[in-house]
Design a protein around this motif. Structure first.
Motif, mmCIF file in Angstrom:
data_model
loop_
_atom_site.group_PDB
_atom_site.id
_atom_site.type_symbol
_atom_site.label_atom_id
_atom_site.label_comp_id
_atom_site.label_asym_id
_atom_site.label_seq_id
_atom_site.Cartn_x
_atom_site.Cartn_y
_atom_site.Cartn_z
ATOM 1 N N ALA A 325 1.095 -1.148 0.087
ATOM 2 C CA ALA A 325 0.089 0.114 -0.009
ATOM 3 C C ALA A 325 1.164 1.502 0.060
ATOM 4 O O ALA A 325 0.451 2.864 -0.139
ATOM 5 N N SER A 326 2.414 1.129 0.359
ATOM 6 C CA SER A 326 2.463 1.644 0.948
ATOM 7 C C SER A 326 3.863 2.580 -0.512
ATOM 8 O O SER A 326 4.384 3.676 -0.681
ATOM 9 N N THR A 327 4.542 1.769 -1.003
ATOM 10 C CA THR A 327 5.064 1.771 -2.237
ATOM 11 C C THR A 327 3.993 1.386 -3.914
ATOM 12 O O THR A 327 4.819 1.802 -4.950
ATOM 13 N N THR A 328 2.784 1.465 -3.830
ATOM 14 C CA THR A 328 1.721 1.343 -5.320
ATOM 15 C C THR A 328 2.316 2.794 -5.299
ATOM 16 O O THR A 328 1.489 3.601 -4.763
ATOM 17 N N PRO A 329 2.890 3.246 -6.719
ATOM 18 C CA PRO A 329 2.681 4.583 -7.289
ATOM 19 C C PRO A 329 1.213 4.731 -7.105
ATOM 20 O O PRO A 329 0.493 4.389 -7.817
ATOM 21 N N THR A 330 0.817 5.836 -7.064
ATOM 22 C CA THR A 330 -0.719 6.402 -6.893
ATOM 23 C C THR A 330 -0.614 7.681 -8.488
ATOM 24 O O THR A 330 0.396 8.215 -8.104
ATOM 25 N N PRO A 331 -1.178 8.160 -9.288
ATOM 26 C CA PRO A 331 -1.275 8.345 -10.130
ATOM 27 C C PRO A 331 -1.595 10.341 -9.042
ATOM 28 O O PRO A 331 -2.227 10.273 -8.131
ATOM 29 N N SER A 332 -0.981 11.082 -9.865
ATOM 30 C CA SER A 332 -1.091 12.498 -9.174
ATOM 31 C C SER A 332 -2.211 13.194 -10.462
ATOM 32 O O SER A 332 -2.217 13.232 -11.139
ATOM 33 N N ALA A 333 -3.039 13.099 -8.761
ATOM 34 C CA ALA A 333 -4.728 13.900 -9.837
ATOM 35 C C ALA A 333 -4.145 15.375 -10.439
ATOM 36 O O ALA A 333 -4.746 15.507 -11.461
ATOM 37 N N GLU A 334 -3.148 16.320 -11.126
ATOM 38 C CA GLU A 334 -2.094 17.217 -11.468
ATOM 39 C C GLU A 334 -1.795 16.636 -12.652
ATOM 40 O O GLU A 334 -1.423 17.936 -13.246
ATOM 41 N N ARG A 335 -1.660 15.920 -12.657
ATOM 42 C CA ARG A 335 -1.034 15.080 -13.978
ATOM 43 C C ARG A 335 -2.203 15.621 -15.259
ATOM 44 O O ARG A 335 -2.779 15.173 -15.091
ATOM 45 N N ASP A 336 -1.402 16.486 -16.246
ATOM 46 C CA ASP A 336 -2.191 16.375 -17.677
ATOM 47 C C ASP A 336 -2.235 15.482 -18.607
ATOM 48 O O ASP A 336 -0.604 14.757 -18.956
ATOM 49 N N VAL A 337 -4.173 14.759 -18.623
ATOM 50 C CA VAL A 337 -3.231 13.293 -19.136
ATOM 51 C C VAL A 337 -3.390 13.897 -21.012
ATOM 52 O O VAL A 337 -2.407 13.945 -22.089
ATOM 53 N N HIS A 338 -3.547 15.159 -21.509
ATOM 54 C CA HIS A 338 -4.167 15.513 -22.733
ATOM 55 C C HIS A 338 -1.621 15.920 -23.172
ATOM 56 O O HIS A 338 -1.588 15.811 -24.396
ATOM 57 N N ALA A 339 -1.596 16.846 -22.283
ATOM 58 C CA ALA A 339 -0.516 17.020 -22.785
ATOM 59 C C ALA A 339 0.982 15.761 -22.541
ATOM 60 O O ALA A 339 1.625 15.742 -23.271
ATOM 61 N N LEU A 340 0.761 14.556 -21.695
ATOM 62 C CA LEU A 340 1.293 13.288 -21.581
ATOM 63 C C LEU A 340 0.627 12.703 -23.188
ATOM 64 O O LEU A 340 1.761 12.263 -23.587
ATOM 65 N N VAL A 341 -0.660 12.351 -23.610
ATOM 66 C CA VAL A 341 -0.035 11.916 -24.703
ATOM 67 C C VAL A 341 0.666 12.454 -26.289
ATOM 68 O O VAL A 341 0.868 12.198 -27.389
ATOM 69 N N SER A 342 -0.183 13.466 -25.766
ATOM 70 C CA SER A 342 0.924 15.078 -27.144
ATOM 71 C C SER A 342 2.648 14.548 -27.076
ATOM 72 O O SER A 342 2.769 14.495 -28.342
ATOM 73 N N GLN A 343 2.703 14.198 -25.740
ATOM 74 C CA GLN A 343 4.474 14.385 -26.196
ATOM 75 C C GLN A 343 4.927 13.023 -26.602
ATOM 76 O O GLN A 343 6.221 12.564 -27.457
ATOM 77 N N LEU A 344 3.980 12.180 -26.175
ATOM 78 C CA LEU A 344 4.190 10.745 -26.692
ATOM 79 C C LEU A 344 3.706 10.640 -28.405
ATOM 80 O O LEU A 344 4.178 9.865 -29.296
ATOM 81 N N ARG A 345 2.857 11.731 -28.582
ATOM 82 C CA ARG A 345 2.750 11.389 -30.768
ATOM 83 C C ARG A 345 3.960 12.235 -31.166
ATOM 84 O O ARG A 345 4.447 11.310 -31.831
ATOM 85 N N ASP A 346 4.387 13.148 -30.269
ATOM 86 C CA ASP A 346 5.671 13.437 -31.065
ATOM 87 C C ASP A 346 6.855 12.573 -30.810
ATOM 88 O O ASP A 346 7.687 12.695 -31.795
ATOM 89 N N LEU A 347 7.230 12.223 -29.426
ATOM 90 C CA LEU A 347 8.261 11.232 -29.859
ATOM 91 C C LEU A 347 8.139 9.690 -31.197
ATOM 92 O O LEU A 347 9.145 9.870 -31.466
ATOM 93 N N THR A 348 6.509 9.972 -31.448
ATOM 94 C CA THR A 348 6.795 9.195 -32.646
ATOM 95 C C THR A 348 6.385 9.119 -33.967
ATOM 96 O O THR A 348 6.413 7.966 -34.793
ATOM 97 N N ARG A 349 6.591 10.306 -33.909
ATOM 98 C CA ARG A 349 6.167 10.808 -35.373
ATOM 99 C C ARG A 349 8.090 10.733 -35.866
ATOM 100 O O ARG A 349 9.622 11.050 -35.336
ATOM 101 N N LEU A 350 8.133 10.678 -37.607
ATOM 102 C CA LEU A 350 9.085 10.156 -37.491
ATOM 103 C C LEU A 350 9.497 11.995 -38.122
ATOM 104 O O LEU A 350 9.402 12.294 -38.169
ATOM 105 N N PRO A 351 11.276 11.678 -38.280
ATOM 106 C CA PRO A 351 12.169 13.162 -38.510
ATOM 107 C C PRO A 351 11.498 13.457 -40.024
ATOM 108 O O PRO A 351 11.696 11.991 -40.831
#
Length: 351
Positions: A325-351
């Motif tokens: 219970a003390s070691t399981t990482p809990t997702p932060s409520a302040e985390r922006d899911v849309h910004a994270l998805v945009s970063q993952l899309r930019d990483l997968t784009r071809l140069p």
């Protein structure tokens, strides 16, 4: 006329399943200072631990305490549940697993035992109890005294010893009427003979030199040679060397032909004298070890000293399963899911 009894007799209760017995020397051992069983024993424990603890408490000494035997006798729980319950009982202070050295001489073996206490004990009590069990003296056979020789009264058929009774009357013409010198002569014969000297026990140094010729025929020594070299070899034994080490040092790398074995051995005893180690333990103390007892980890079976296994667990098993219970990482409520998805899309784009 015989009267028929219509009431049926009570049936004999079904015999309970026999306990699985361990091999001689193994199995359950009841700890000292046990109170009488009560209905509320193990009442504060969970249902699984309470059920298994009640079953183990009813087992006699010498019963099998391994996980497979207990799981085979308990239909409600499997091996994983039994293993977890035994670990919990060990942490609660009801049992400790140990390895004990038994036997004497060359017939020495290690056996696994489980000490059980109906009363929960702390680590200090278990440490003192296992230390006391480890320091128990090995039973020594009491020598039976040799029976005393039968007396003349107890054995009437034994040959009679010379008695102070007067001898048969001598004829009147005998010049010596009193036979005192003849009766006293057998008593003075043992005093005139010197007592037989007891055979001298050879020293370990002398025995090592005497056995040297059997190990290496080129270094065969006579009795006089062994007596002459005995002081030099005794100095080796005084510095903590045994007969095996001395024999190897004297026979290592000898030439193909040895003209004078006594001179060769004297030179090696002088030149290869081992150093004197200050504070080294006496070899006699190391040759006669006492009874040894090691505690076992209830989880993995790793042996160790009783004080090194608090709660019956070794250090890796105590720290291997932390609180999830003390070691399981809990997702932060302040985390922006849309910004994270945009970063993952930019990483997968071809140069």
């Amino acid at each position: 006329m015989a009267t028929e009894h219509l009431s049926p007799a009570l049936r004999a209760p079904a015999s309970s399943r026999p306990y699985a017995k361990a091999r001689p020397g193994y199995g359950k051992r009841t700890a000292a200072a046990q109170r009488t069983p009560r209905p509320d024993d193990f009442a504060l424990m969970p249902e699984c631990e309470r059920y298994i603890a009640g079953y183990v408490d009813r087992l006699p000494d010498g019963a099998a305490m391994d996980i497979k035997s207990l799981a085979k006798s308990l239909p409600l729980y499997g091996q994983m549940a039994v293993s977890s319950a035994l670990k919990a009982l060990g942490v609660a202070g009801h049992l400790r697993r140990v390895r004990c050295q038994t036997g004497d001489g060359d017939q020495v073996r290690w056996v696994s035992r489980t000490y059980w206490s109906r009363t929960a004990r702390d680590n200090e009590w278990w440490h003192a109890f296992l230390t006391t069990e480890d320091s128990e003296p090995t039973p020594v056979a009491v020598p039976v005294p040799a029976p005393a020789p039968p007396s003349a009264e107890a054995a009437p058929h034994a040959p009679a010893t010379p008695s102070p009774r007067p001898l048969a009357p001598q004829p009147a013409a005998e010049p010596e009427p009193t036979p005192q010198p003849t009766a006293a002569a057998p008593a003075r014969v043992p005093q005139q003979r010197p007592p037989a000297a007891a055979p001298a026990v050879p020293s370990p140094a002398y025995l090592a030199l005497a056995q040297l010729g059997r190990t290496e025929p080129r270094l065969a020594l006579s009795a006089a040679d062994c007596q002459a070299l005995e002081p030099l070899a005794a100095e080796w034994f005084a510095r903590g060397v045994d007969a095996t080490y001395l024999t190897r040092a004297l026979t290592a790398g000898i030439p193909a032909q040895v003209d004078s074995p006594i001179g060769f051995v004297r030179r090696r005893l002088t030149d290869k004298l081992p150093p004197h180690v200050v504070g080294s333990p006496a070899p006699a103390a190391a040759a006669t070890p006492g009874r040894r007892l090691l505690a076992e980890c209830t989880e993995c079976g790793r042996p160790g000293a009783p004080e090194a296994l608090p709660d019956g667990l070794c250090r890796p098993c105590r720290t291997h399963a932390p609180d999830t219970a003390s070691t399981t990482p809990t997702p932060s409520a302040e985390r922006d899911v849309h910004a994270l998805v945009s970063q993952l899309r930019d990483l997968t784009r071809l140069p």
